[in-house]
Design a protein around this motif. Structure first.
Motif, mmCIF file in Angstrom:
data_model
loop_
_atom_site.group_PDB
_atom_site.id
_atom_site.type_symbol
_atom_site.label_atom_id
_atom_site.label_comp_id
_atom_site.label_asym_id
_atom_site.label_seq_id
_atom_site.Cartn_x
_atom_site.Cartn_y
_atom_site.Cartn_z
ATOM 1 N N ILE A 46 27.851 20.934 -31.583
ATOM 2 C CA ILE A 46 29.265 21.273 -31.789
ATOM 3 C C ILE A 46 30.078 20.831 -30.569
ATOM 4 C CG2 ILE A 46 30.905 23.101 -32.333
ATOM 5 C CD1 ILE A 46 28.776 22.611 -34.560
ATOM 6 N N GLU A 47 31.062 19.986 -30.854
ATOM 7 C CA GLU A 47 31.866 19.350 -29.799
ATOM 8 C C GLU A 47 32.681 20.379 -29.006
ATOM 9 O OE1 GLU A 47 34.330 16.363 -31.593
ATOM 10 O OE2 GLU A 47 34.377 15.184 -29.751
ATOM 11 N N GLY A 48 32.799 20.128 -27.710
ATOM 12 C CA GLY A 48 33.678 20.949 -26.873
ATOM 13 C C GLY A 48 33.127 22.321 -26.534
ATOM 14 N N THR A 49 31.814 22.483 -26.595
ATOM 15 C CA THR A 49 31.225 23.794 -26.315
ATOM 16 C C THR A 49 30.354 23.753 -25.056
ATOM 17 O OG1 THR A 49 29.270 23.330 -27.674
ATOM 18 C CG2 THR A 49 31.142 24.376 -28.772
ATOM 19 N N GLU A 50 30.121 24.927 -24.516
ATOM 20 C CA GLU A 50 29.258 25.064 -23.337
ATOM 21 C C GLU A 50 27.847 24.559 -23.634
ATOM 22 O OE1 GLU A 50 30.302 26.184 -20.401
ATOM 23 O OE2 GLU A 50 28.320 26.080 -19.451
ATOM 24 N N GLY A 51 27.363 24.878 -24.808
ATOM 25 C CA GLY A 51 26.014 24.454 -25.177
ATOM 26 C C GLY A 51 25.874 22.942 -25.167
ATOM 27 N N MET A 52 26.821 22.247 -25.771
ATOM 28 C CA MET A 52 26.771 20.781 -25.787
ATOM 29 C C MET A 52 26.911 20.237 -24.377
ATOM 30 S SD MET A 52 26.099 19.147 -28.474
ATOM 31 C CE MET A 52 26.562 17.618 -27.710
ATOM 32 N N ASP A 53 27.790 20.842 -23.613
ATOM 33 C CA ASP A 53 28.022 20.366 -22.242
ATOM 34 C C ASP A 53 26.735 20.455 -21.417
ATOM 35 O OD1 ASP A 53 29.964 19.362 -20.377
ATOM 36 O OD2 ASP A 53 29.659 21.247 -19.292
ATOM 37 N N ARG A 54 25.977 21.506 -21.639
ATOM 38 C CA ARG A 54 24.742 21.686 -20.855
ATOM 39 C C ARG A 54 23.633 20.739 -21.298
ATOM 40 N NH1 ARG A 54 23.877 27.655 -18.700
ATOM 41 N NH2 ARG A 54 26.032 28.137 -18.204
ATOM 42 N N LEU A 55 23.620 20.359 -22.578
ATOM 43 C CA LEU A 55 22.514 19.528 -23.068
ATOM 44 C C LEU A 55 22.819 18.033 -23.030
ATOM 45 C CD1 LEU A 55 20.885 21.460 -26.037
ATOM 46 C CD2 LEU A 55 20.563 21.700 -23.591
ATOM 47 N N LEU A 56 24.075 17.652 -23.198
ATOM 48 C CA LEU A 56 24.430 16.231 -23.186
ATOM 49 C C LEU A 56 24.643 15.808 -21.732
ATOM 50 C CD1 LEU A 56 24.989 13.769 -25.018
ATOM 51 C CD2 LEU A 56 27.398 14.445 -24.996
ATOM 52 N N VAL A 57 23.549 15.447 -21.099
ATOM 53 C CA VAL A 57 23.590 15.162 -19.662
ATOM 54 C C VAL A 57 24.499 13.974 -19.366
ATOM 55 C CG1 VAL A 57 22.191 14.490 -17.683
ATOM 56 C CG2 VAL A 57 21.288 16.124 -19.329
#
Ligand code: HXC
Ligand code: NAP
Length: 260
Positions: free
Chosen positions: A185-196
């Protein structure tokens, strides 16, 4: 659609869970949220108060049973019996198992899995019975193994089994229990942490059969479906909201997410 309904969202102060909270508030629900940080709770309550009839905030770390119990009781006292319960508090970071400390593993399992148990366990007495709907927020890692995600994979798989066992235990009381599984899901903390490597975002989107990253609203709409009368005979399901990502693309995507 949810007028006079009380929707309580554990970990509802940012990202996907706040998006779900906003969806319910805009549909007329009284929404309660809680998490650890006062500033996030205050900001969420302010935003939800602008969208819906009334919002309530509380503080608790889902790893602490007594905090969870007290905070849920306070929300029920302020806004009434809980018609919809969403359990979405979670933690995540990339860490290979061989270097992951026991406390690191335990922190994520403690938040995601133990936390979900605490939330459901102490909300039960405050649920509208019959009629309540519980939505646990899971992840594709529950059945798609991902490297550097041993803690999350184990925790989310456990959450989905909690969903199924409690659907059986609590069905006779008229309580439905389901898992909602967001994809990337775009723009989320989870994506930010995994998409190095952020430059790989477009390549990541191509691993999703529907060809795009998800939006928080995609999850909010399905949460409202699961909580609605349209889903009155749906219980114990694990429902991906991922554009088909967990069918195979999630495994391919690990290269993009790890920057490899
Ligand atoms: C290795 C790490 C680490 C890292 C923390 N630790 N970050 N180990 N790599 N990057 C270790 C610490 O060293 C410590 O172990 C232990 O984990 C606990 O760390 P604390 O910082 O003391 O914990 P705490 O303050 O309780 O914070 C919990 C947290 C934190 C999970 C570590 O990141 C957090 O609060 N996250 C919440 C927000 C979040 O993660 N949102 C994303 C959810 S997305 P030692 O042994 O040193 O004591 C998601 C799925 C996304 O869940 C799926 C996308 C497809
Ligand atoms: P997020 O913005 O970091 O949301 C996590 C929420 O949980 C925050 O409100 C946070 O607030 C709260 N929280 C964290 N630890 C807590 C604790 N110990 N006790 C109480 N509250 C706690 O993350 P997100 O990316 O939107 O993820 C939301 C949910 O979707 C999670 O369950 C996640 O596993 C799932 N998910 C996300 C994705 C994705 O693409 N992002 C994909 C699949 C599944 P505080 O910091 O104030 O506590």
């Amino acid at each position: 659609m949810f007028e006079n309904k009380h929707v309580l969202i554990a970990g509802g102060t940012s990202g996907i869970n706040l998006g779900i909270a906003k969806g319910f508030a805009a549909a007329g629900a009284k929404v309660s949220v809680f998490s650890r940080k006062q500033d996030k709770v205050d900001a969420a309550v302010a935003a939800l108060s602008e969208l819906g009839p009334q919002a309530h905030g509380g503080i608790a770390d889902v790893r602490e049973p007594e905090q969870v119990k007290a905070t849920i009781a306070a929300a029920a006292a302020a806004q009434g019996p809980i018609d919809v319960l969403v359990s979405g508090a979670a933690g995540n970071f990339l860490a290979p198992a061989v270097t992951m400390s026991p406390n690191a593993f335990g922190s994520v399992v403690g938040i995601d899995l133990n936390g979900t148990f605490h939330v459901l366990r102490f909300a039960f007495e405050h649920l509208t019975k019959p009629g309540a709907s519980i939505i646990n927020i899971s992840a594709p890692q529950a059945w798609v193994p991902m490297v550097a995600q041993a803690h999350v994979c184990a925790a989310k798989a456990g959450i989905d089994m909690l969903t199924k066992t409690l659907a059986m235990e609590w069905g006779p009381a008229g309580v439905r229990v389901n898992s909602l599984v967001p994809g990337p899901i775009e723009g989320t903390e989870g994506m930010d942490r995994l998409l190095v490597d952020k430059s790989r975002k477009a390549a990541l989107a191509k691993t999703v059969p529907l060809g795009r990253l998800g939006q928080v609203e995609d999850c909010a709409d399905v949460a409202m479906f699961l909580a609605s009368d349209a889903a009155r005979y749906v219980s114990g399901v694990v429902l991906p909201v991922d554009g088909g990502w967990s069918l195979g693309g999630a495994t391919i995507a690990m290269g993009h997410m790890m920057g490899g």
